[in-house]
Write an enzyme that holds these catalytic residues in place. Sequence first.
Site, PDB file in Angstrom:
ATOM      1  N   HIS A 236       0.229  -1.326  -0.209  1.00  0.00           N
ATOM      2  CA  HIS A 236       0.128  -0.157  -0.088  1.00  0.00           C
ATOM      3  C   HIS A 236       0.636   1.299  -0.005  1.00  0.00           C
ATOM      4  O   HIS A 236       1.106   2.207  -1.077  1.00  0.00           O
ATOM      5  CB  HIS A 236      -0.974   0.138   1.281  1.00  0.00           C
ATOM      6  CG  HIS A 236      -1.661  -1.111   1.205  1.00  0.00           C
ATOM      7  ND1 HIS A 236      -3.109  -1.408   1.018  1.00  0.00           N
ATOM      8  CD2 HIS A 236      -1.839  -2.560   2.072  1.00  0.00           C
ATOM      9  CE1 HIS A 236      -3.652  -2.037   1.522  1.00  0.00           C
ATOM     10  NE2 HIS A 236      -2.793  -3.115   1.693  1.00  0.00           N
TER      11      HIS A 236
HETATM   12  C1  BDR Z   1      -3.125   0.293   5.323  1.00  0.00           C
HETATM   13  O1  BDR Z   1      -2.917  -0.077   6.783  1.00  0.00           O
HETATM   14  C2  BDR Z   1      -2.009   0.477   6.801  1.00  0.00           C
HETATM   15  O2  BDR Z   1      -2.277  -1.741   8.048  1.00  0.00           O
HETATM   16  C3  BDR Z   1      -1.297   0.291   5.976  1.00  0.00           C
HETATM   17  O3  BDR Z   1       0.516   0.125   6.437  1.00  0.00           O
HETATM   18  C4  BDR Z   1      -1.777   0.886   5.242  1.00  0.00           C
HETATM   19  O4  BDR Z   1      -0.803   1.849   5.863  1.00  0.00           O
HETATM   20  C5  BDR Z   1      -3.585   0.295   4.793  1.00  0.00           C
HETATM   21  O5  BDR Z   1      -5.396  -0.133   4.918  1.00  0.00           O
END
Ligand code: BDR
Length: 312
Positions: free
Chosen positions: A242
């Site tokens: 992400h």
């Molecule tokens: C987001 O949530 C976190 O677990 C990850 O680092 C990312 O920023 C994805 O939904």
Amino acid sequence: MPRKIIIDTDPGQDDAVAILLALASPEEIEVLGITAVAGNVPLDLTEKNARIICELAGRTDTKVYAGCDVPLQRKLVTAEHVHGKTGLNGPKLPDPKMELQEKHGVDYIIDTLRDHDHGTVTLCPLGPLTNIASAFKRAPDIIEKVQEIVLMGGAYFEVGNITPAAEFNIYVDPEAAAIVFRSGAPITVMPLDVTHKALVTPARNDAFRALGTKVGVAVAEMTDFFERFDKEKYGSDGAPLHDPCVTAYLIRPELFTGRKINVEIETISDLTLGMTVADWWGVTDRHKNAMFMGDIDAQGYFDLLTERLARL
Ligand code: BDR
Ligand code: CA
């Protein structure tokens, strides 16, 4: 001229890769500082993890600040089930020697924006928006000084990952997200709609490992670790990476496409708390407050990551 940024983060393996990409790209990005926030794991771990990553990158001169340890109005929700107990499970990395800065992360954000010319500092939130919203609440004068906020959070077509309706970063502190989305600052959003197309397939993971460097191997081990959870959950060939979408956008914006639309945050309903209500189809007259990305050139993104991580 490189873009001056503050990375606001809750590392997290994918946050770690986002930070590494920024530190590996000095032509395009100048990291003024990193502010940690509670999110994937509690604050004492996120600030430590941020320092571990700066040391892994060989950038012990990077300034790391601890920000807020709880959301504005709610109990903290964490994600050890995805990221492991420390938030950085996977590789074995040494405890950091570099010191945490004394100033509070929110004060750092306020002071930095006040000290810089109008429109010259970009904020890059990779976790819950508590620090940014606290800074905007306490010092509204800084809002107009922000060049852009480029954040990972939310979803429209992919809807949610922590609840059926909400993405983790927005869900953890929906009141903070509402303040940021209503602030009037220019916002670019990397939602799950984008990041769920950025999958670490075995070939992409191998490419990181094949760098043969400390950083390449650590990144491969980090992505290996959270793959186990997401692959099972989504039944896909790899897990989404992400947060580096944010820093990749600063380097190669043409990898991403989206629409300028209205985005509002649900803060009341229990069922849909933290939902990013995104007017993708333009069915309201509400103010278009965000550039909401929808697509990514995924191979271009992973090629960029591999090429840049090789520099560290
Ligand atoms: C987001 O949530 C976190 O677990 C990850 O680092 C990312 O920023 C994805 O939904
Ligand atoms: Ca994150």
